[in-house]
Design a protein around this motif. Structure first.
Motif: not given
Lengths: 934, 197
Positions: A258-279
């Motif tokens: 239905x259109x959801x993207x998925x990326x496994x094996x990925x530990x996210x520990x930079x939440x502010x960085x996500x926002x910088x990446x355009x989320x």
């Protein structure tokens, strides 16, 4: 009827009831409660697609129960308004109980019709993981199920699993399967892209649910997960003997499709960085994956394992070998059960579960405890673990003491006493700790911008953390593991909150649900008795044989067979009538259906009111000797009217229960009328409609007709002639008072008293029609109170004067028309309605109206402002202004209740003040009355 | 209250024989004549008839009556009639008081003497109370030219159509999802055996 619908001056409010009337003649304020029709009258073309796809069949009241109709229905073929309506009493308890807002009744109703693909799509509308909750759910729905009030709840989980498994088996053809529905594949519509990007951390049920909802709303969503597989705790925490993964993986794939993207094996520990990446927004849904131990001696020895890492090994297909090991699982919850049942599958020679509460109070599901015991797990309940005993660097046992459990205190703390002198050692080579789970929050920003709660992450009511745009859902929100449905529910909620964050006012609001339907036990029994639900008991879930459960992780529970699923679905009592499967929404080309329609109140002012609330038919079952409802082929006249009607259930064919036309028919007069046990009055219309039915039976069936009458009342214009015509047709008339109807051989024997000399006193016929009388509507009393009018002794509304004011009531400007005033036939009803309309018109055309001036007045010097008069006034005519009572001269009807209530004698009624009343009494007592008269 | 200024006229109605057969109307009138403030008392066959009403109008003009008591039937029946008569005679209509000597007396008391006594009591009460009456005006209220019809069966439909055809706005409130009521369920109806829908 048609003229009403088209008349420019008539505003027709169907599905509506009067809530209140206030004001006074010429200016009555009316509040009308408009019940939701769930179909927009202005859009509906009456095509009937909604009824075609509706899976719910109920008794059709228009055909007097002689046929069925759908929950999406039109009152009759000639209905005005012609729009369809959805018969929905509210939402079913099963839906209300489910955190995911799953409309269980919907897919159960579709299964009942063998529409399994439709059922699957109905489930997936709110629930992305049917295979999971068809197996491991905590079943709030079943606890709430009304059927449970009578025997056992419907096996809703079993039905869901059946549908999920069926869909998986038919997965290749499924996208094109819509069974009887007339629309294409579901979820086909492409939402308008919003241009917003969302990152979801955690591909568990909460994260994936939110991701799917957000994609369906047009946002671009990417999900990250540290694990090598998607599914979160349900994929790495629930062992395969309870949940095989191929279906889960397929369900995840559908989410991605239905259109959801998925990326496994990925530990996210930079939440502010996500926002910088355009989320534009981030959802934290990382779950609670840290198992905890209790601090007792010996807990740190390597012979102590933690539940979740152990289960993860099992779930990922790399379980350790526990051959010959004695295992002690500490904990009494569902995680502990998973660990214990896994252990016995991989060779453990002994397996004990050790927990503080007694067995009956443990948090693990009762049914699973039984299965675990069957599989060889020993339950050591009411046992406190004190020390892990290590000898020669090996775990050899758990030192325990017995406990006594006393529930919880007011603050929610558990009350448990350890019993001295009960120390004992339970042998064990390996201890698995399943004493609760917590969250790993090390990935949160170090600056504290995302505040933690006591357990988990803090949020406001809209699921947003202390950091703007960062949301939280699922176990990491609550700080511990909860049920799958709870996580899905939070996922839905978070998605709505995030949508509102991203789109502001255009974001979707929180749903406002209709009230929950609560059936009483007797209502459930009645539903079963009427055949709306089968009488059968609950179909249990079968399991694979015990011996097949070792050295493998084969799923233990079996799915219901199709026959079992159908049997079980048939047990649903359909609490809300409409099952909310939403098939009609998909089927309606005009977008006219809105299941979230709310009850509304409309207010307007009118000068005059005409009450035409009608009557109800006498229920012939109240006369036991007639055996109505017990013997076949005894019909009430209203039922027979439907039978003979060309638009009725048999298209006008008059047939017996056995499908043959009757050779003889008896029509019984005065059923429930002119009978001191029921109604003393004559219902007036029955003699004539009986004659009409005689003529119709004679004409359409050619059967012999026998009328048993008490007195023939053919008093109207042309009525006696009608009677004579009927008699000339050869209809037999017998005078008599019917005593009984009984089955006699293959016929019905009607027997009567008071027969005329030389006439028979009984007749044997194929069919009996009961000319039932008229009674006041069940709510006539309440309506009379609402409109301030009185009722006659028999309960019908009272006219002001039987001769001089036959359409007026004691309330000025309120008139009566039709059988609400007394039993009447159609000509009389029409005539009276014309009279009432003329009276109302005459009043309205005066432009103004004069009211009697004898009203209450307040002496403001005396008024204490206590307000008792305001409370007492039945017409809301008194207001308190500056602590003084003020009478509204228009609302006051001069009843004097206030004057009687006023303690300071500040209120008097003009021309009824003390002085005048005393003078009147002095006058009345000034003559000498004879002794016995006083 | 200045009794000297009170001029009450009392009218005892025969109502054909409805009252006169049981109550001695002449005796009641005679009794009334002796009471405070009463300047005249008459008995008459039908007070509600035009000549009966004219009596009141004339007496108001000729004798300057400022209070009127009519002993006849229930006020539900004719209070408005006598108020109008007074109004026509130039007296405020709220100076009329009725004594109900028919429903409350002649129709329910069998004995002629007892009935006459009771009628006297009722008349005396009315005479006494009407002393204290004040001139009043009717309250005039505006009429909203809109109607509510509750129930969409044959009677409600007929009434709504009649009202609407004459140009009034009508709200027709129906509990079910369609109008029609019982009538819509019937096939053919007597006496003409025509279709009902």
């Amino acid at each position: 009827m048609v003229s009403v619908g088209r008349h420019p001056n008539i505003e027709l409010l169907a599905c509506s009831e009067i809530e209140s009337i206030s004001g006074y003649v010429g200016n009555y304020q009316v509040r009308v409660r408009r019940k939701p029709r769930y179909v927009d009258e202005s859009k509906c073309t009456g095509c009937g697609n909604c009824a075609t796809v509706c899976p719910v069949e109920v008794s059709n009241e228009f055909d007097r129960g002689l046929s069925t109709r759908k929950a999406a229905y039109r009152f009759s073929a000639q209905a005005v308004p012609g729009a369809f309506a959805i018969d929905k009493k509210g939402i079913a308890p099963c839906r209300a109980a489910c955190p995911t807002d799953q409309r269980a009744m919907g897919y159960v109703a579709l299964v009942r019709q063998k529409r399994y693909a439709d059922a699957y799509w109905a489930i997936r509308r709110e629930h992305p993981f049917p295979s999971v909750c068809g197996r491991v759910c905590n079943r709030n729905c079943e606890a709430a199920c009304s059927r449970g009030k009578v025997d056992e709840p419907v096996n809703i989980m079993g039905i869901k699993r059946f549908v999920a498994d069926w869909a998986y088996q038919h997965r290749d053809e499924l996208p094109n399967l819509r069974d009887k529905s007339i629309v294409g594949t579901p979820f086909q519509h492409k939402p308008q892209p919003t241009g917003k990007r969302v990152a979801v951390i955690g591909a568990g049920p909460a994260g994936l649910t939110a991701a799917l909802d957000l994609v369906r709303l047009g946002h671009a969503v990417k999900v990250f997960d540290a694990q090598p597989v998607a599914g979160g705790m349900i994929r790495v925490g629930i062992p395969p003997h309870r949940l095989p993964y191929e279906m889960l993986d397929w369900e995840v794939q559908q989410i991605l499709d239905e259109g959801v993207e998925l990326q496994l094996n990925t530990w996210i520990d930079d939440i502010p960085g996500l926002k910088k990446r355009g989320y534009d927004s981030v959802l934290i849904a990382t779950g609670a994956h840290v198992a905890k131990k209790v601090d007792i001696p010996g807990k740190d020895h390597p012979g102590n394992w933690l539940s979740l890492p152990f289960l993860k090994q099992v779930c990922l297909g790399t379980p350790p070998d526990l051959s010959g090991k004695r295992v002690a699982v500490i904990g009494g919850g569902n995680v502990a059960l998973d660990c214990a049942r896994s252990a016995v599958r991989i060779g453990a020679s002994e397996c004990r579960m050790i927990f503080r509460k007694p067995k009956g109070e443990m948090t693990g599901f009762e049914w699973e405890v039984e299965i675990a015991e069957e599989e060889g797990v020993t339950m050591c309940g009411a046992t406190m673990f004190k020390e892990i005993i290590v000898e020669n660097d090996k775990v050899v046992g758990v030192k325990c003491v017995r406990t006594e459990y006393h529930g919880y205190d007011a603050k929610g703390r558990i009350l448990i006493d350890e019993l001295p002198g009960t120390e004992h050692i339970l042998p064990a080579d390996l201890v698995i700790w399943a004493t609760g789970q917590g969250c790993d929050l090390s990935f949160l920003p170090g600056d504290g911008s995302v505040k933690q709660a006591k357990a988990g992450i803090d949020s406001n009511n809209d699921m947003m953390t202390s950091a703007p745009g960062i949301f939280v859902a699922g176990d990491v929100h609550r700080g511990s593991t909860f049920y799958v449905v709870d996580a899905i529910g939070e996922g839905h909620h978070a998605a709505r909150c995030m949508d509102r964050y991203l789109r502001g006012a255009q974001g979707i609001p929180e749903p406002r649900l209709p009230p929950v339907v609560e059936l009483t036990e007797s209502e459930v029994r009645a539903s079963i008795a009427h055949g709306e639900a089968s009488i059968a008991g609950r179909v249990p879930i079968h399991t694979i044989p015990l011996e097949e459960r070792y050295h493998n992780f084969r799923e233990v529970d079996l799915t219901l067979t199709e026959e079992e699923a159908l049997l079980e679905a048939d047990r649903c009592v359909r609490c809300g009538v409409c099952a909310e499967c939403l098939e009609c929404v998909a089927a309606c080309d005009r977008g006219a259906i809105d299941h979230n329609m709310q009850e509304s109140v409309e207010e307007f002012t009118v000068g005059t009111i005409i009450l035409a609330t009608g009557f109800k038919d006498f229920d012939a079952a109240r006369i036991p000797a007639l055996n109505y409802g017990k013997c076949d082929n005894i019909l009430s006249a209203p039922e027979f009217e439907r039978l003979i009607n060309a638009s009725g259930p048999t298209s006008g064919k008059i047939l017996l229960k056995n499908g043959k036309p009757p050779k003889s028919v008896a029509i019984l007069h005065c059923v429930g009328s002119r009978d001191e046990k029921f109604n003393e009055y004559c219902s007036r219309a029955c003699c004539m409609y009986s004659l009409k039915l005689s003529q119709l039976v004679h004409e359409y069936v050619g059967a012999e007709v026998h009328e048993i009458y008490r007195d023939m009342r053919s008093f109207g214009k042309g009525y006696e002639e009608f009677y004579n015509r009927t008699a000339q047709m050869g209809v037999h008339f017998y005078h008599g008072r019917v005593r009984s109807i009984e089955q006699y051989k293959k016929t019905l024997r009607v027997a009567w008293d008071e027969s005329f000399h030389g006439q028979p006193d009984h007749v044997d016929v194929d069919m009996v029609i009961l000319a039932t009388g008229f009674e006041p509507q069940a709510d006539a009393g309440a309506v009379a109170v609402q409109f301030g009018i009185s009722r006659s002794r028999n309960g019908f509304f009272h006219e002001r004067h039987p001769k001089l004011a036959p359409v007026e009531t004691t309330s000025e400007g309120i008139y009566l028309a039709g059988a609400c005033q007394a039993p009447k036939d159609i000509p009389d009803s029409v005539a009276q309605a014309g009279g009432a309309a003329a009276a109302a018109l005459s009043l309205m055309d005066q432009g103004t109206i004069a009211l009697d001036p004898s009203i209450a007045v307040v002496d403001i010097q005396r008024c204490a402002g206590c307000g008792q008069c305001k409370e007492a006034c039945p017409y809301q005519a008194i207001e308190l202004e500056k602590r003084t009572a003020k009478v509204n001269a228009y609302l006051c009807k001069g009843c004097g209740t206030c004057a009687g209530t006023c303690q300071s004698k500040a209120i008097t009624l003009i021309h009824f003040d003390d002085r005048t009343l005393v003078a009147e009494m002095i006058g009345a007592l000034s003559v000498e009355y004879p002794a016995e008269a006083t | 209250m200045n009794l000297a200024k009170i001029k009450t006229g009392v009218y005892v109605c025969h109502c054909g024989t409805n009252i006169a057969a049981t109550v001695d109307v002449g005796a009641v009138a005679e009794f009334a004549r002796g009471l405070d403030g009463v300047v005249l008392a008459r008995d008459y066959t039908y007070m509600c008839s035009d000549p009966g009403q004219d009596l009141i109008k004339q007496d108001i003009k000729e004798h300057g009556l400022n209070r009127v008591v009519v002993a006849s039937c229930s006020p539900l029946m004719h209070e408005l009639t006598f108020r109008r008569a007074c109004s026509d005679g130039g007296l405020n209509p709220f100076f009329v008081q009725m004594a109900n000597i028919r429903e409350h007396c002649s129709w329910v008391v069998d004995d002629r003497q007892d009935a006459t006594t009771k009628a006297k009591g009722l008349v005396a009460a009315a005479i006494q109370r009407v002393h204290y009456h004040q001139p009043l005006d009717m309250r005039q209220v505006q009429m909203t030219p809109t109607a509510l019809v509750v129930g969409g069966g044959i009677a409600g439909i007929e009434a709504a159509l009649k009202l609407a055809d004459s140009g009034k706005h009508v709200y027709l409130v129906e509990r079910e999802s369609s109008i029609g009521g019982h009538m819509a369920q019937l096939y053919k109806t007597f006496p003409t055996l025509d279709c009902s829908a």
